[in-house]
Enzyme design. Sequence first.
Site, PDB file in Angstrom:
ATOM      1  N   MET A 133      52.948  -3.396  11.753  1.00  0.00           N
ATOM      2  CA  MET A 133      52.855  -3.807  13.157  1.00  0.00           C
ATOM      3  C   MET A 133      54.219  -3.603  13.827  1.00  0.00           C
ATOM      4  SD  MET A 133      50.092  -6.856  13.254  1.00  0.00           S
ATOM      5  CE  MET A 133      51.104  -8.203  12.701  1.00  0.00           C
ATOM      6  N   LEU A 166      60.251  -2.986  12.253  1.00  0.00           N
ATOM      7  CA  LEU A 166      60.431  -2.616  10.844  1.00  0.00           C
ATOM      8  C   LEU A 166      61.738  -3.169  10.280  1.00  0.00           C
ATOM      9  CD1 LEU A 166      59.243   1.107  11.092  1.00  0.00           C
ATOM     10  CD2 LEU A 166      57.896  -0.940  10.559  1.00  0.00           C
ATOM     11  N   HIS A 167      61.668  -3.588   9.022  1.00  0.00           N
ATOM     12  CA  HIS A 167      62.849  -4.147   8.344  1.00  0.00           C
ATOM     13  C   HIS A 167      62.919  -3.581   6.925  1.00  0.00           C
ATOM     14  CE1 HIS A 167      59.915  -6.703   6.401  1.00  0.00           C
ATOM     15  NE2 HIS A 167      59.526  -7.173   7.570  1.00  0.00           N
ATOM     16  N   HIS A 173      59.671  -3.211   4.931  1.00  0.00           N
ATOM     17  CA  HIS A 173      58.880  -2.006   5.216  1.00  0.00           C
ATOM     18  C   HIS A 173      59.545  -0.780   4.588  1.00  0.00           C
ATOM     19  CE1 HIS A 173      57.849  -4.566   8.841  1.00  0.00           C
ATOM     20  NE2 HIS A 173      56.654  -4.294   8.362  1.00  0.00           N
ATOM     21  N   GLN A 222      43.954 -10.077  14.672  1.00  0.00           N
ATOM     22  CA  GLN A 222      44.401 -10.931  13.565  1.00  0.00           C
ATOM     23  C   GLN A 222      45.287 -12.087  14.034  1.00  0.00           C
ATOM     24  OE1 GLN A 222      46.499  -7.455  11.673  1.00  0.00           O
ATOM     25  NE2 GLN A 222      47.927  -9.029  10.974  1.00  0.00           N
ATOM     26  N   LYS A 274      54.993 -10.229  -0.081  1.00  0.00           N
ATOM     27  CA  LYS A 274      55.269 -11.418   0.737  1.00  0.00           C
ATOM     28  C   LYS A 274      53.951 -11.956   1.291  1.00  0.00           C
ATOM     29  CE  LYS A 274      56.367 -11.589   4.859  1.00  0.00           C
ATOM     30  NZ  LYS A 274      55.704 -12.218   6.013  1.00  0.00           N
ATOM     31  N   ASP A 275      53.073 -11.041   1.691  1.00  0.00           N
ATOM     32  CA  ASP A 275      51.736 -11.429   2.160  1.00  0.00           C
ATOM     33  C   ASP A 275      50.772 -11.278   0.986  1.00  0.00           C
ATOM     34  OD1 ASP A 275      52.281 -11.689   5.144  1.00  0.00           O
ATOM     35  OD2 ASP A 275      53.039  -9.688   4.731  1.00  0.00           O
ATOM     36  N   ARG A 296      58.917 -11.533  12.030  1.00  0.00           N
ATOM     37  CA  ARG A 296      59.040 -12.763  12.821  1.00  0.00           C
ATOM     38  C   ARG A 296      60.417 -13.422  12.679  1.00  0.00           C
ATOM     39  NH1 ARG A 296      53.650 -12.879  11.313  1.00  0.00           N
ATOM     40  NH2 ARG A 296      52.183 -13.233  13.011  1.00  0.00           N
TER      41      ARG A 296
HETATM   42  O1  PAF Z   1      51.002  -6.966   7.169  1.00  0.00           O
HETATM   43  C1  PAF Z   1      50.900  -6.502   8.330  1.00  0.00           C
HETATM   44  O2  PAF Z   1      51.870  -6.113   8.964  1.00  0.00           O
HETATM   45  C2  PAF Z   1      49.523  -6.436   8.966  1.00  0.00           C
HETATM   46  O3  PAF Z   1      48.729  -7.512   8.595  1.00  0.00           O
HETATM   47  C3  PAF Z   1      48.798  -5.107   8.701  1.00  0.00           C
HETATM   48  C4  PAF Z   1      48.491  -4.906   7.228  1.00  0.00           C
HETATM   49  C5  PAF Z   1      49.639  -3.945   9.229  1.00  0.00           C
HETATM   50  C6  PAF Z   1      47.453  -5.082   9.455  1.00  0.00           C
HETATM   51  O4  PAF Z   1      47.628  -5.184  10.846  1.00  0.00           O
END
Ligand code: PAF
Length: 257
Positions: free
Chosen positions: A28, A31-32, A35, A59, A147-148, A185
């Site tokens: 999204m 970028l850091h 990523h 989302q 992390k997620d 964030r």
């Molecule tokens: O982890 C994220 O940045 C988002 O949830 C993703 C996977 C790009 C989906 O929008």
Amino acid sequence: MRTVKSVREYQDCRDDINKGSTGFIPTMGALHRGHQSLIEASIRDCDVTVVSIYVNPTQFNNADDLDNYPDTLEQDISLLKSMGVDYLFLPSYEDIYPDKYRYMIEEGEFSRQLCGSHREGHFTGVMTIVMKLLNIIRPSAAYFGEKDFQQFQLIREMVEAFFMDVRIVPCPTIRETDGLALSSRNLNLDAGSRKKASLIHELILSETTDVQINGQLTQAGFDVDYVETHGGRRYAAATIGNDNKQVRLIDNVAIGG
Ligand code: PAF
């Protein structure tokens, strides 16, 4: 790096792009280094690397969170070019949701726990956009940060459940030196909150109970959504900030050997 801004344009060049192996990193933006580590893994493993930047509204369960989501597009594009990314996919809402989000991917168990029990519809939005992006890009492998972790698990299981021909590759969480997990964030943390933010990681690694950690974070000024342990992994989510900006942070660690 070629930037592709519509689904049709991507589909038209997809056969050429996918002649060898294609690695895909959905993002999204903002970028850091987290990523960057996913992109590096793809460049290492695959012939071609594709990154998408799309702030997916479905989302976000909270309008303020969506409005405050950092936007650093110019910087992101320079970074992707300097890293040697081959394609940037930069679609619009109209392109991604021609159905106006009438069709969605729903999971009935794990998506309702942890973050799912505090962010209604969040994982339905995540799984739907990831399914759409995987169908557009058709990569050999897609890279997700640990992390997620809940997101990674749900996507891995979704791909299995729908017999999709793509490898879902987890990559370790990248942290600041004080332990704070990198997140887009984090750019919204004020100085005081930034100082406190690493406490989440410090505490979830400690040998105290989930309930005690919840209490310690609350005492330190966090609004805690959960601290829970499932299957050898401890997960936490908590919000910190001031009246102007609240930032929700998540983290998780493997525990107990
Ligand atoms: O982890 C994220 O940045 C988002 O949830 C993703 C996977 C790009 C989906 O929008």
